[in-house]
Design a protein around this motif. Sequence first.
Motif, PDB file in Angstrom:
ATOM      1  N   GLY A   1       2.167 -43.143  26.352  1.00  0.00           N
ATOM      2  CA  GLY A   1       1.349 -44.020  25.603  1.00  0.00           C
ATOM      3  C   GLY A   1       0.625 -43.271  24.321  1.00  0.00           C
ATOM      4  N   ILE A   2       1.582 -42.600  23.489  1.00  0.00           N
ATOM      5  CA  ILE A   2       0.837 -42.296  22.412  1.00  0.00           C
ATOM      6  C   ILE A   2       0.663 -43.013  21.203  1.00  0.00           C
ATOM      7  CG2 ILE A   2       1.567 -40.430  20.378  1.00  0.00           C
ATOM      8  CD1 ILE A   2       3.271 -38.860  22.582  1.00  0.00           C
ATOM      9  N   PHE A   3       1.601 -44.188  21.373  1.00  0.00           N
ATOM     10  CA  PHE A   3       1.536 -45.151  20.291  1.00  0.00           C
ATOM     11  C   PHE A   3       1.136 -46.477  20.980  1.00  0.00           C
ATOM     12  CE2 PHE A   3       3.651 -42.875  17.235  1.00  0.00           C
ATOM     13  CZ  PHE A   3       4.794 -42.100  17.297  1.00  0.00           C
ATOM     14  N   SER A   4      -0.224 -46.952  20.531  1.00  0.00           N
ATOM     15  CA  SER A   4      -0.663 -48.210  21.217  1.00  0.00           C
ATOM     16  C   SER A   4      -0.105 -49.420  20.745  1.00  0.00           C
ATOM     17  CB  SER A   4      -2.093 -48.430  20.621  1.00  0.00           C
ATOM     18  OG  SER A   4      -2.211 -48.385  19.394  1.00  0.00           O
ATOM     19  N   ASP A   5       0.408 -49.532  19.583  1.00  0.00           N
ATOM     20  CA  ASP A   5       1.037 -50.917  19.417  1.00  0.00           C
ATOM     21  C   ASP A   5       2.479 -50.335  18.619  1.00  0.00           C
ATOM     22  OD1 ASP A   5       0.592 -53.697  16.933  1.00  0.00           O
ATOM     23  OD2 ASP A   5       1.930 -53.179  18.694  1.00  0.00           O
ATOM     24  N   PRO A   6       3.415 -50.116  19.413  1.00  0.00           N
ATOM     25  CA  PRO A   6       4.998 -49.527  18.740  1.00  0.00           C
ATOM     26  C   PRO A   6       5.568 -50.625  17.814  1.00  0.00           C
ATOM     27  CG  PRO A   6       4.809 -49.430  21.077  1.00  0.00           C
ATOM     28  CD  PRO A   6       3.519 -50.007  20.721  1.00  0.00           C
TER      29      PRO A   6
ATOM     30  N   SER B   1       3.981 -52.289  15.690  1.00  0.00           N
ATOM     31  CA  SER B   1       3.592 -52.412  14.320  1.00  0.00           C
ATOM     32  C   SER B   1       4.258 -51.355  13.635  1.00  0.00           C
ATOM     33  CB  SER B   1       2.143 -52.329  14.358  1.00  0.00           C
ATOM     34  OG  SER B   1       1.779 -51.047  14.852  1.00  0.00           O
TER      35      SER B   1
END
Lengths: 295, 130
Positions: A160-165, A167
């Motif tokens: 869950g490091i990237f909230s909106d992969p 984008s």
Amino acid sequence: MKAEKENLKLSTAKNKKGSFKKVVTAAEYQLGKEMADAIVGVAKELEGDKEQIKADLVDKVASMKAPVAEHILEAPVKERDAVPKEPVNFSDLIGGMAVEKIAKARPQVKADTQYSRAGRVRGSLKDKVDNEPILASRRRRFAPDEPSVRAGLEESVPLGIFSDPASLRKAKPLLPIWEQMHQRDLQLAVMHPPSNIYEEMISWTNQGKLWKFPIDNEQGWEKEQNVPFSEHIFLDKHLQDWCPKKGPVRHFMELVCIGLSKNPHFTVEEKKEHILGYKNYFAGKSKLLKELGAV
Amino acid sequence: MNNMLKNTLKLIPSTLGICSNIMFQQLRTRWVDCRMIRDFKRRKCVVEYADERLRLRTILKNKVLPVAIREDARAMIMELPRNSHPYRTTYRCALTSRPRGNVKPFRISRIVWRDLADHNRLSGVQRAMW
């Protein structure tokens, strides 16, 4: 070693004087003395049919070498190193080897694939399947290792490091200097340096280093081009709101306006800012001014 | 130029046992020495407070406004930072940071000026002969 070498010899020859000439083996003739010695050494190391190994090695190395040109083969050789002139039966002496392949050029591709690492791996795997005995060392060298951990891309829980992969694909890479340099490269590719002094002077003029003709005294001061001179000179309107009609403050501010109107170096905005600055100052000192009776 | 070389040599740690003659090239950064950097900082400060200073000075030096106001302005101007005073800047040589003996229109010291002039690097400058 000597006995083995004899097998590779063309023939022993005696010249008229009865001494042995220097005899050249087939391998030496094709590949050079060093290579022949190396082949003999390798055959000695490995187990199996030594003659066959030697023959195979000579064959393989010869195929990799560039084909010897006709004129070199037919060139007159020095007497000291000359091959004997008697007709030589190659097939008898070098058991089953096709020596005439010197002239043929083997396609490089085959050699590469056959003797590359991948080729060797495939070969060793094939050997494994055929159940032929392979040395432990060879197996270690050529056989690929089994992967200990099998990695799956979607097996574990994401961090869950990237909230909106999604984008991220659209996001611009943060390389502003790279972009600038790329643009510069593109510009330089199109531009060429000035070929003569006239072009150089033209480029200077465009940069603003030289005066443009007809001479315009206000060159380089494009900011104030569209501002009419009345705004520079008539600054009383800025005093209307706040300045008292009489007194030392008015006197002082009128002097300031006269001074600013005569100053060609300031822009209109700068003059306004100065007058505003005085306004703020006097607003801060209003108490003192009232005590003095100046307001 | 010598100062610069010495400064660069100091950067090499002697504990490594490397010969300190490694750097033969002159280190040319934006600033020749610390004095130049200090002068630049003072100039920045001068620019920052220039407008404020100008207004206070006009109030100080005029004879129209009452004396009390002028005294007040004087107190205010003295409260401003010291480096905002343009008097603290020096016109140093841009290439060697020499504080004295500079040719102002060129912003370089007389020695550098002479060197450049002799090598025809200064526009319109010629050896005097009459």
